[in-house]
Write an enzyme that holds these catalytic residues in place. Structure first.
Site, PDB file in Angstrom:
ATOM      1  N   MET A  63       0.862  -1.141   0.000  1.00  0.00           N
ATOM      2  CA  MET A  63       0.000   0.000   0.000  1.00  0.00           C
ATOM      3  C   MET A  63       0.906   1.199   0.000  1.00  0.00           C
ATOM      4  SD  MET A  63      -2.296   2.300   1.430  1.00  0.00           S
ATOM      5  CE  MET A  63      -1.350   2.874   2.737  1.00  0.00           C
ATOM      6  N   PRO A  64       0.821   2.140  -0.785  1.00  0.00           N
ATOM      7  CA  PRO A  64      -0.314   2.588  -1.583  1.00  0.00           C
ATOM      8  C   PRO A  64      -0.368   1.926  -2.962  1.00  0.00           C
ATOM      9  CG  PRO A  64       1.449   4.150  -1.814  1.00  0.00           C
ATOM     10  CD  PRO A  64       1.933   3.089  -0.838  1.00  0.00           C
ATOM     11  N   LEU A  65      -1.483   2.154  -3.633  1.00  0.00           N
ATOM     12  CA  LEU A  65      -1.617   1.721  -5.017  1.00  0.00           C
ATOM     13  C   LEU A  65      -1.475   2.963  -5.888  1.00  0.00           C
ATOM     14  CD1 LEU A  65      -2.255  -0.354  -7.207  1.00  0.00           C
ATOM     15  CD2 LEU A  65      -4.681   0.117  -6.818  1.00  0.00           C
TER      16      LEU A  65
END
Length: 143
Positions: free
Chosen positions: A1-3
């Site tokens: 994460m993050p995308l």
């Protein structure tokens, strides 16, 4: 994460890689994401069968070097952290890929821990199994 999703016009694989590194390095430096926390979708549009549209919104004169960066991440960052992230992405996109900072458009979409699954159909960030499994019969099946 993050995308992270990065869309650029007529970008070859080297430029896409440089833009991906720029965004990732900025996330690590400004927000403190771990270096191995990289999930990216890098897309080049040929300008014919797929393209990007833009104008001169807010008096910023963009050109075909435009890059759209969309980042989905858990909520909780301060406005100061977000501004530092935007600035660093623009700086590193220029340094790594030669992209003029005026052509870097960044959006953040925030969500909660329960909104993520990193594999196996599990919500790895969920506070507890009860939050994930509301069906009591599924607990016995997993044991």
């Amino acid at each position: 994460m993050p995308l992270v999703r990065i869309d650029a016009l007529r970008a070859d694989s080297d430029r896409l890689d440089a833009l991906g590194r720029a965004v990732h390095d900025a996330l690590v430096e400004t927000i403190g994401f771990p270096p191995d926390d990289r999930f990216q979708v890098l897309v080049s549009h040929d300008g014919v069968s797929s393209t990007l549209r833009y104008d001169n919104y807010l008096g910023i004169h963009r050109d075909d070097d435009i890059v759209f960066v969309a980042i989905t991440l858990r909520s909780g960052r301060t406005p100061t952290e977000k501004q530092a992230l935007y600035r660093r992405i623009a700086e590193l996109a220029h340094e790594y890929a030669g992209t003029d900072p005026r052509n870097v458009v960044v959006t953040l979409t925030e969500n909660e821990s329960i909104d993520w699954s990193f594999g196996y159909g599990k919500a790895q960030y969920a506070a507890s199994a009860d939050e994930v499994n509301t069906d009591p019969s599924s607990e016995a099946a997993e044991s």
